[in-house]
Design a protein around this motif. Structure first.
Motif, PDB file in Angstrom:
ATOM      1  N   PHE A 194      -3.428  -1.573  -5.376  1.00 21.03           N
ATOM      2  CA  PHE A 194      -4.439  -0.515  -5.534  1.00 21.03           C
ATOM      3  C   PHE A 194      -4.591  -0.028  -6.974  1.00 21.03           C
ATOM      4  O   PHE A 194      -5.516   0.695  -7.281  1.00 21.03           O
ATOM      5  N   ARG A 197     -10.827   2.583  -2.372  1.00 19.88           N
ATOM      6  CA  ARG A 197     -10.062   2.645  -1.134  1.00 19.88           C
ATOM      7  C   ARG A 197      -9.928   1.254  -0.491  1.00 19.88           C
ATOM      8  O   ARG A 197     -10.873   0.480  -0.487  1.00 19.88           O
ATOM      9  N   GLY A 198      -8.754   0.979  -0.007  1.00 24.88           N
ATOM     10  CA  GLY A 198      -8.486  -0.339   0.571  1.00 24.88           C
ATOM     11  C   GLY A 198      -8.185  -1.391  -0.487  1.00 24.88           C
ATOM     12  O   GLY A 198      -8.089  -2.584  -0.192  1.00 24.88           O
ATOM     13  N   GLY A 199      -8.014  -0.939  -1.741  1.00 25.35           N
ATOM     14  CA  GLY A 199      -7.938  -1.868  -2.864  1.00 25.35           C
ATOM     15  C   GLY A 199      -6.685  -2.717  -2.958  1.00 25.35           C
ATOM     16  O   GLY A 199      -6.657  -3.684  -3.723  1.00 25.35           O
ATOM     17  N   SER A 200      -5.663  -2.412  -2.181  1.00 27.88           N
ATOM     18  CA  SER A 200      -4.468  -3.245  -2.333  1.00 27.88           C
ATOM     19  C   SER A 200      -4.675  -4.647  -1.754  1.00 27.88           C
ATOM     20  O   SER A 200      -3.972  -5.579  -2.144  1.00 27.88           O
ATOM     21  N   ASP A 201      -5.646  -4.814  -0.860  1.00 24.92           N
ATOM     22  CA  ASP A 201      -6.007  -6.181  -0.451  1.00 24.92           C
ATOM     23  C   ASP A 201      -6.465  -6.973  -1.678  1.00 24.92           C
ATOM     24  O   ASP A 201      -6.099  -8.135  -1.861  1.00 24.92           O
ATOM     25  N   GLU A 249       1.468   4.296  -4.037  1.00 24.14           N
ATOM     26  CA  GLU A 249       1.954   2.909  -4.036  1.00 24.14           C
ATOM     27  C   GLU A 249       3.257   2.783  -4.844  1.00 24.14           C
ATOM     28  O   GLU A 249       4.080   1.914  -4.544  1.00 24.14           O
ATOM     29  N   SER A 262       0.851  -1.187   0.000  1.00 24.87           N
ATOM     30  CA  SER A 262       0.000   0.000   0.000  1.00 24.87           C
ATOM     31  C   SER A 262       0.887   1.238   0.000  1.00 24.87           C
ATOM     32  O   SER A 262       2.100   1.143   0.169  1.00 24.87           O
ATOM     33  N   ALA A 263       0.256   2.382  -0.088  1.00 24.91           N
ATOM     34  CA  ALA A 263       0.965   3.645   0.108  1.00 24.91           C
ATOM     35  C   ALA A 263       1.271   3.811   1.593  1.00 24.91           C
ATOM     36  O   ALA A 263       0.614   3.223   2.444  1.00 24.91           O
ATOM     37  N   THR A 283      -2.416   8.315   0.777  1.00 19.61           N
ATOM     38  CA  THR A 283      -3.535   8.337  -0.169  1.00 19.61           C
ATOM     39  C   THR A 283      -4.533   9.438   0.216  1.00 19.61           C
ATOM     40  O   THR A 283      -5.029  10.163  -0.656  1.00 19.61           O
TER      41      THR A 283
HETATM   42  N1  ASP Z   1      -3.558   3.247  -0.447  1.00 19.39           N
HETATM   43  C1  ASP Z   1      -4.918   2.899  -0.774  1.00 19.39           C
HETATM   44  C2  ASP Z   1      -5.864   3.425   0.280  1.00 19.39           C
HETATM   45  O1  ASP Z   1      -5.437   4.044   1.230  1.00 19.39           O
HETATM   46  C3  ASP Z   1      -5.091   1.456  -1.008  1.00 19.39           C
HETATM   47  C4  ASP Z   1      -4.826   0.580   0.186  1.00 19.39           C
HETATM   48  O2  ASP Z   1      -4.118   0.975   1.105  1.00 19.39           O
HETATM   49  O3  ASP Z   1      -5.303  -0.537   0.207  1.00 19.39           O
HETATM   50  O4  ASP Z   1      -7.044   3.268   0.162  1.00 19.39           O
END
Ligand code: ASP
Ligand code: MG
Length: 416
Positions: free
Chosen positions: A137, A152-156, A74, A41-42, A47
């Protein structure tokens, strides 16, 4: 020897020191002989900062440029981690989404992954034992060649998709908690970490606000049967035996869970509001007159309870919406009063939805009845109830949240 995806979230890569810590986790697995793809992730907060800059530059920003900006967080961590790995003698190369490529749909800001070319990564594992460090992400839209992001949260979701693409044995999600708990440990100190949880249960927990993983990543894991292991990045990397079972929670298929409990977890959400419409005409078309305008206003309705009317002419109807949409929902209904033809609207935002989850409910009767009795004994009133195959949800007064969650947690023997 195994093939692993290791995903590190924002707090795990928040500064160079923590990136060094991540590199040592990676080194441990490489030294144990595993092929490793890392997804990052970042840095935490990055982000949000990039999103704020976009808003500041242009409130009605072009989604394509928004993605070009926010995907950059990222890129930085992927490069920094590859550098750090090289520094400790591990072969590593960073990859941005377009370089692999990770091909996505065109839905900028919430794109879906369509295809990932895992072949090149596998080749490099074989030929040079090279760790792939992949920016999470982000992806690329095939036709336009533009950078996209996955929400958001897309790196999972990136991590699970990559695990599927390279047929990884496991996708390790390193985060700031050491697993999935039976409920929020801040409310119930006796909450326990679940060693295993089925995809379906995790989906219910994730969408109910146990904010450990992006919901879509769990869906994807279920479809492709990716074993997802949630674990902490803050343990000392060298203290972990790469061949042992570290603390964490495995999200997997039900067939892998031997000792199935009836109830596995309790989730709750205080971000709920209730609207009750009194004396609605009991005739065809009324539900459409109520929920049509709400849908048009893009308001997500969750629980819906309607009575069977006593006299055949009018009835009461109750539903819930997210608290953030409360005022909008209320005015939407008030505006449609003439078409609906109700007599009174009652509303409350100080309500909580408590949900009890477990795939064992499919084959056990009376699970919800136990809860009703236990809550009644504590004097907690239930305002509305909904059920599904593996879950039931109760709407209660917000003031009773803690008491209700604790009561149910011990009722279903989750304290033990
Ligand atoms: N950096 C992105 C976010 O904050 C993706 C992630 O962290 O999963 O949403
Ligand atoms: Mg996250």
């Amino acid at each position: 020897m195994a093939r692993l995806v290791m995903k590190f979230g924002g707090t795990s890569v928040a500064d160079i020191d923590r990136i060094r810590n991540v590199a040592r986790h990676v080194k441990r697995e490489v030294d144990a002989g595993h092929d490793v793809a890392v997804v990052v992730s970042a840095m935490s907060g990055k982000t949000n900062e990039l999103v704020a800059w976009c808003r500041d530059a242009a409130p009605l920003h072009d989604a394509r440029e928004y993605d070009a900006v926010v995907a950059s967080g990222e890129n930085i961590t992927a490069g920094l981690l590859a550098l750090t790995l090289e520094g400790i003698g591990i072969n590593a190369r960073s990859w941005q989404g377009w370089q692999l490529p990770i091909v996505t749909s065109n839905a900028h800001g919430s794109a879906r992954i369509l295809d990932i070319n895992g072949g090149e990564l596998i080749k490099r594992f074989k030929e040079r034992k090279e760790v792939a460090v992949i920016a999470g992400f982000q992806g690329v839209h095939k036709e336009t060649g533009r950078i996209t992001t996955l929400g958001r949260g897309g790196s999972d979701t990136s991590a699970v998709a990559i695990a599927a693409a390279i047929q990884a044995d496991r996708c390790d999600i390193y985060t700031d908690v050491d697993g999935i708990y039976t409920t929020d440990p801040r409310i119930v100190p006796r909450a326990r970490r679940m060693p295993k949880i089925a995809y379906e249960e995790m989906l219910e927990l994730a969408s109910l606000g146990a904010k450990v993983m992006q919901v879509r990543s769990v869906e994807l894991g279920m479809v492709h049967n990716v074993r997802i292991f949630v674990r902490s990045s803050f343990e000392k990397p060298e203290d972990i035996d790469p061949h042992g079972t570290p603390p964490g929670s495995l999200i997997c298929g039900e067939e892998e869970i031997v000792e199935q409990q009836v109830v596995t977890g309790i989730a709750f959400s205080k971000d709920e509001a209730q609207i009750s419409i009194r004396r609605v005409p009991d005739k065809p078309g009324v539900a459409a007159a109520i929920f049509g305008p709400l849908a048009e206003a893009n308001i997500n309705v969750d629980m819906i309870v309607q009575n069977v009317s006593e006299d055949g002419s009018t009835t009461d109807l109750t539903f819930t919406v997210p608290e953030t949409d409360f005022e909008r929902a209320r005015t939407t209904i008030e505006k449609a009063k003439a078409q609906i033809g109700y007599s009174r609207l009652d509303a409350a935002s100080d309500v909580t939805k408590v949900s009890v989850i477990g795939i064992g409910m499919r084959s056990h009767a009376g699970v919800a009845a136990q809860a009703f009795k236990a809550l009644a004994e504590k004097g907690i009133n239930i305002r509305a109830i909904t059920t599904s195959e593996i879950k039931f949800s109760l709407l209660i007064d917000e003031a009773y949240t803690e008491l209700a969650v604790r009561t149910l947690h011990s009722l279903y023997e989750l304290d033990k």
